[in-house]
Motif scaffolding. Structure first.
Motif, PDB file in Angstrom:
ATOM      1  N   ALA A  15       0.832  -1.207   0.000  1.00 51.57           N
ATOM      2  CA  ALA A  15       0.000   0.000   0.000  1.00 51.57           C
ATOM      3  C   ALA A  15       0.865   1.256   0.000  1.00 51.57           C
ATOM      4  CB  ALA A  15      -0.943  -0.013   1.199  1.00 51.57           C
ATOM      5  N   ALA A  16       1.933   1.252   0.779  1.00 56.46           N
ATOM      6  CA  ALA A  16       2.829   2.413   0.828  1.00 56.46           C
ATOM      7  C   ALA A  16       3.591   2.568  -0.486  1.00 56.46           C
ATOM      8  CB  ALA A  16       3.809   2.263   1.996  1.00 56.46           C
ATOM      9  N   ARG A  17       4.087   1.474  -1.002  1.00 59.28           N
ATOM     10  CA  ARG A  17       4.887   1.520  -2.245  1.00 59.28           C
ATOM     11  C   ARG A  17       4.056   1.989  -3.436  1.00 59.28           C
ATOM     12  NH1 ARG A  17      10.080   1.824  -3.897  1.00 59.28           N
ATOM     13  NH2 ARG A  17      10.487   0.493  -5.657  1.00 59.28           N
ATOM     14  N   LEU A  18       2.772   1.554  -3.485  1.00 58.66           N
ATOM     15  CA  LEU A  18       1.905   1.937  -4.596  1.00 58.66           C
ATOM     16  C   LEU A  18       1.089   3.192  -4.305  1.00 58.66           C
ATOM     17  CD1 LEU A  18       0.554  -1.550  -5.761  1.00 58.66           C
ATOM     18  CD2 LEU A  18       2.414  -0.189  -6.737  1.00 58.66           C
ATOM     19  N   SER A  19       1.299   3.798  -3.149  1.00 60.18           N
ATOM     20  CA  SER A  19       0.552   4.993  -2.735  1.00 60.18           C
ATOM     21  C   SER A  19      -0.953   4.781  -2.886  1.00 60.18           C
ATOM     22  CB  SER A  19       0.990   6.215  -3.563  1.00 60.18           C
ATOM     23  OG  SER A  19       2.358   6.460  -3.404  1.00 60.18           O
ATOM     24  N   LEU A  20      -1.441   3.677  -2.305  1.00 54.94           N
ATOM     25  CA  LEU A  20      -2.860   3.378  -2.408  1.00 54.94           C
ATOM     26  C   LEU A  20      -3.683   4.391  -1.629  1.00 54.94           C
ATOM     27  CD1 LEU A  20      -3.017  -0.514  -2.023  1.00 54.94           C
ATOM     28  CD2 LEU A  20      -2.859   0.846  -4.116  1.00 54.94           C
ATOM     29  N   ARG A  21      -4.835   4.724  -2.171  1.00 53.18           N
ATOM     30  CA  ARG A  21      -5.788   5.607  -1.483  1.00 53.18           C
ATOM     31  C   ARG A  21      -6.507   4.794  -0.412  1.00 53.18           C
ATOM     32  NH1 ARG A  21      -8.478   8.035  -6.963  1.00 53.18           N
ATOM     33  NH2 ARG A  21      -6.625   9.120  -7.700  1.00 53.18           N
ATOM     34  N   GLY A  22      -7.240   5.483   0.447  1.00 51.19           N
ATOM     35  CA  GLY A  22      -7.944   4.829   1.552  1.00 51.19           C
ATOM     36  C   GLY A  22      -8.799   3.638   1.149  1.00 51.19           C
ATOM     37  N   PRO A  23      -9.705   3.799   0.176  1.00 55.92           N
ATOM     38  CA  PRO A  23     -10.549   2.666  -0.215  1.00 55.92           C
ATOM     39  C   PRO A  23      -9.752   1.486  -0.784  1.00 55.92           C
ATOM     40  CG  PRO A  23     -11.482   4.715  -1.030  1.00 55.92           C
ATOM     41  CD  PRO A  23     -10.115   5.038  -0.501  1.00 55.92           C
ATOM     42  N   GLN A  24      -8.677   1.791  -1.509  1.00 57.18           N
ATOM     43  CA  GLN A  24      -7.826   0.724  -2.046  1.00 57.18           C
ATOM     44  C   GLN A  24      -7.112  -0.004  -0.915  1.00 57.18           C
ATOM     45  OE1 GLN A  24      -5.572   3.561  -4.259  1.00 57.18           O
ATOM     46  NE2 GLN A  24      -6.242   2.727  -6.232  1.00 57.18           N
ATOM     47  N   ARG A  25      -6.573   0.763   0.002  1.00 57.99           N
ATOM     48  CA  ARG A  25      -5.855   0.185   1.146  1.00 57.99           C
ATOM     49  C   ARG A  25      -6.803  -0.685   1.981  1.00 57.99           C
ATOM     50  NH1 ARG A  25      -1.185   1.799   4.279  1.00 57.99           N
ATOM     51  NH2 ARG A  25      -0.870   3.449   2.754  1.00 57.99           N
ATOM     52  N   PHE A  72     -15.133  -6.087  -4.506  1.00 66.22           N
ATOM     53  CA  PHE A  72     -14.926  -4.833  -3.790  1.00 66.22           C
ATOM     54  C   PHE A  72     -15.652  -3.732  -4.554  1.00 66.22           C
ATOM     55  CE2 PHE A  72     -11.226  -7.446  -2.777  1.00 66.22           C
ATOM     56  CZ  PHE A  72     -11.299  -7.446  -1.396  1.00 66.22           C
ATOM     57  N   ALA A  73     -16.585  -3.072  -3.905  1.00 70.00           N
ATOM     58  CA  ALA A  73     -17.354  -1.997  -4.539  1.00 70.00           C
ATOM     59  C   ALA A  73     -16.617  -0.681  -4.330  1.00 70.00           C
ATOM     60  CB  ALA A  73     -18.752  -1.935  -3.945  1.00 70.00           C
ATOM     61  N   LEU A  74     -16.002  -0.192  -5.394  1.00 66.78           N
ATOM     62  CA  LEU A  74     -15.254   1.057  -5.328  1.00 66.78           C
ATOM     63  C   LEU A  74     -15.805   2.030  -6.366  1.00 66.78           C
ATOM     64  CD1 LEU A  74     -11.658  -0.441  -5.115  1.00 66.78           C
ATOM     65  CD2 LEU A  74     -12.982   0.541  -3.252  1.00 66.78           C
ATOM     66  N   ALA A  75     -15.788   3.294  -6.042  1.00 72.23           N
ATOM     67  CA  ALA A  75     -16.316   4.325  -6.935  1.00 72.23           C
ATOM     68  C   ALA A  75     -15.464   4.449  -8.199  1.00 72.23           C
ATOM     69  CB  ALA A  75     -16.341   5.671  -6.210  1.00 72.23           C
ATOM     70  N   GLY A  85      -3.490  -4.667  -9.127  1.00 70.47           N
ATOM     71  CA  GLY A  85      -2.040  -4.839  -9.110  1.00 70.47           C
ATOM     72  C   GLY A  85      -1.525  -5.100  -7.700  1.00 70.47           C
ATOM     73  N   ALA A  86      -2.079  -4.385  -6.733  1.00 73.66           N
ATOM     74  CA  ALA A  86      -1.684  -4.574  -5.329  1.00 73.66           C
ATOM     75  C   ALA A  86      -2.066  -5.973  -4.848  1.00 73.66           C
ATOM     76  CB  ALA A  86      -2.333  -3.508  -4.452  1.00 73.66           C
ATOM     77  N   ILE A  87      -3.248  -6.439  -5.235  1.00 72.71           N
ATOM     78  CA  ILE A  87      -3.694  -7.779  -4.836  1.00 72.71           C
ATOM     79  C   ILE A  87      -2.787  -8.838  -5.447  1.00 72.71           C
ATOM     80  CG2 ILE A  87      -5.552  -9.470  -5.144  1.00 72.71           C
ATOM     81  CD1 ILE A  87      -7.530  -7.089  -4.789  1.00 72.71           C
ATOM     82  N   ILE A  88      -2.454  -8.690  -6.723  1.00 71.13           N
ATOM     83  CA  ILE A  88      -1.553  -9.642  -7.380  1.00 71.13           C
ATOM     84  C   ILE A  88      -0.187  -9.629  -6.693  1.00 71.13           C
ATOM     85  CG2 ILE A  88      -0.302 -10.121  -9.523  1.00 71.13           C
ATOM     86  CD1 ILE A  88      -2.880  -9.096 -10.984  1.00 71.13           C
TER      87      ILE A  88
END
Length: 105
Positions: A15-25, A72-75, A85-88
């Motif tokens: 999450a830190a490396r990809l700079s994920l936003r809150g909903p992604q994290r 995952f329901a994301l806007a 990509g983060a999940i993979i």
């Protein structure tokens, strides 16, 4: 044998490396938390998966297919491709853990 990898810590690092936003994290944390409790196998026990997921998310009623599925329901525009990509990356990193390796022959 490989050193155990902490799935939660791996999720934080990704999450830190990809700079994920809150909903992604949050979505990555949910997946990591669930897969820490469930074994990734070809012939997953659907009832066990459902029981484990319901313990944390009681609104889950069933799987739509004959295999475990998560959604995952994301806007729009929040970065679902980046989340994938983060999940993979998470699955790749933790796949070296003994709990996710196939039994030795």
């Amino acid at each position: 044998m490989s050193e155990a990898i902490d799935g939660s810590r791996a999720a934080q690092q990704i999450a830190a490396r990809l700079s994920l936003r809150g909903p992604q994290r949050e979505s990555l944390d949910i997946l990591a938390g669930l897969l820490e409790k469930l074994e990734l196998t070809k012939d997953a026990d659907l009832q066990h998966w459902l029981k484990t997921i319901r313990a944390q998310y009681p609104t889950v009623e069933k799987f739509e297919r004959e295999f475990p599925t998560l959604c995952f329901a994301l806007a729009t525009g929040v970065g679902k491709t980046r989340l994938m990509g983060a999940i993979i990356a998470w699955l790749f990193i933790v796949s070296a853990r003994p709990t996710h390796l196939p039994p030795a022959s």
